[in-house]
Design an enzyme around this catalytic site. Sequence first.
Site, PDB file in Angstrom:
ATOM      1  N   LYS A  87       7.531   5.431 -10.999  1.00 47.20           N
ATOM      2  CA  LYS A  87       6.749   5.084 -12.188  1.00 47.20           C
ATOM      3  C   LYS A  87       5.254   5.170 -11.868  1.00 47.20           C
ATOM      4  CE  LYS A  87       6.313   1.340 -15.625  1.00 47.20           C
ATOM      5  NZ  LYS A  87       4.874   1.042 -15.522  1.00 47.20           N
ATOM      6  N   SER A 108      10.869  -7.098 -13.174  1.00 51.10           N
ATOM      7  CA  SER A 108       9.737  -6.865 -12.289  1.00 51.10           C
ATOM      8  C   SER A 108       9.846  -7.644 -10.986  1.00 51.10           C
ATOM      9  CB  SER A 108       8.442  -7.256 -13.001  1.00 51.10           C
ATOM     10  OG  SER A 108       7.338  -7.212 -12.125  1.00 51.10           O
ATOM     11  N   TYR A 160       7.545  -3.544  -6.509  1.00 51.52           N
ATOM     12  CA  TYR A 160       6.209  -3.436  -5.949  1.00 51.52           C
ATOM     13  C   TYR A 160       6.390  -3.440  -4.434  1.00 51.52           C
ATOM     14  CZ  TYR A 160       3.708  -4.259 -10.350  1.00 51.52           C
ATOM     15  OH  TYR A 160       3.193  -4.149 -11.612  1.00 51.52           O
ATOM     16  N   THR A 189       7.065   1.327  -8.684  1.00 49.82           N
ATOM     17  CA  THR A 189       5.763   1.505  -9.315  1.00 49.82           C
ATOM     18  C   THR A 189       4.755   1.976  -8.271  1.00 49.82           C
ATOM     19  OG1 THR A 189       6.189  -0.137 -11.041  1.00 49.82           O
ATOM     20  CG2 THR A 189       3.890   0.334 -10.533  1.00 49.82           C
ATOM     21  N   HIS A 244       0.206   2.657 -16.591  1.00 48.48           N
ATOM     22  CA  HIS A 244       0.283   1.193 -16.503  1.00 48.48           C
ATOM     23  C   HIS A 244      -0.403   0.529 -17.697  1.00 48.48           C
ATOM     24  CE1 HIS A 244       1.575  -1.636 -13.167  1.00 48.48           C
ATOM     25  NE2 HIS A 244       1.129  -2.474 -14.080  1.00 48.48           N
TER      26      HIS A 244
END
Length: 383
Positions: free
Chosen positions: A256, A124, A148, A174, A280
Amino acid sequence: MNFGNEVQAMVYQQAEESIVPPSYEELEQKAREHLDSKPYDYVASSAGAEITKRQNNQAFEKWQIVPRMLRDTSERDLSIELFGRKLPFPLLCAPIGVQSIVHPEGELSSAKGAAAMNIPFISSTASTYSLEETAEVMGNKDKWFQLYWSRDREIAASMVKRAEEAGYNAIVITLDTPMMGWREKDIDHAYLPFLQAKGIGNYLSDPVFLSRLDEPPEKDMMSAIMLWSQIFGNPALTWDDLDFIKAQTTLPIILKGILHTDDAKLAVEHGVDGIIVSNHGGRQVDGAIPAIDALAEVVEVVGDRVPVLMDSGIRRGSDMLKALALGAKAVLIGRPYMYGLALAGEAGVKQVLRNLIADFDLSMALSGKKSTQELNRDLLRKK
């Protein structure tokens, strides 16, 4: 390789200690007892009244498996091919940030546990440890980087380039978190670990981010944290912005957070390489459609143009079986391996993954299927 039978043999012969419960419900309860309430709730809770979180799991019950008999399943093949690489199992570790709140080695332990099981780990953006540190502990094992997309597009570009240089195999963007959802338990605790400099390791090691600071983080961490808070997320993004990220890397781009069929069509039209159907884990929009309900519709409109993966609600091998029968190429899990991490670090992650794969293997065999390639909608009936 008959994975499930081999795991059963080890367990029953006590050749390997069971260090985490095989039951998801007991695993979650043990983690709750082990952790302080703030980090536990940060992982376990979801947006609003947590309706979507509950329905993610309950929606699987609407799909029932119809096993077939007298099919030779003595030898099974759980492997899949994804973006030109053969993977031994249709399972990946979903990207989860701030893993250091449940275990001091956080993402490093999870990545090592995944690598030991030959399961791709998706690192992540919101990791406490940098993407380079995570890549180093995984060696040449499959790993993806989740982005992100921040308000500062040059920071986003920098992270994507760093991931490719560090040996990651794909980029996961994402889409469903341009800002954080309303999570009542975190609000009640007034707990956001990023404000304690946890989960910002990729920013603190990024040259573009550091160039935006007047002082290095070791001299003025609060300014670094405040900069992070100002640039995290980007609600102004549109489909046209994808071209910018695509221009930064040669790696496959996977989106995603897709739930709507029109968004799935747009993803394909904009040339992405894959889709992850996900809400999520219920953490963003309470009342959103369960991911498994969206999956079949997305698969239908996408066809075989790009692979479709799925997360949100995978708890057991039968869930994996249903998702693959509905057209998912592979599934991602999140909370289960986080609870394994909390209880036993790397070994706990490894055993959670092992148990899930064993359950999937046996469920597949007992349903009369001997390979992931044989799984299709004919295996299921809708209640």
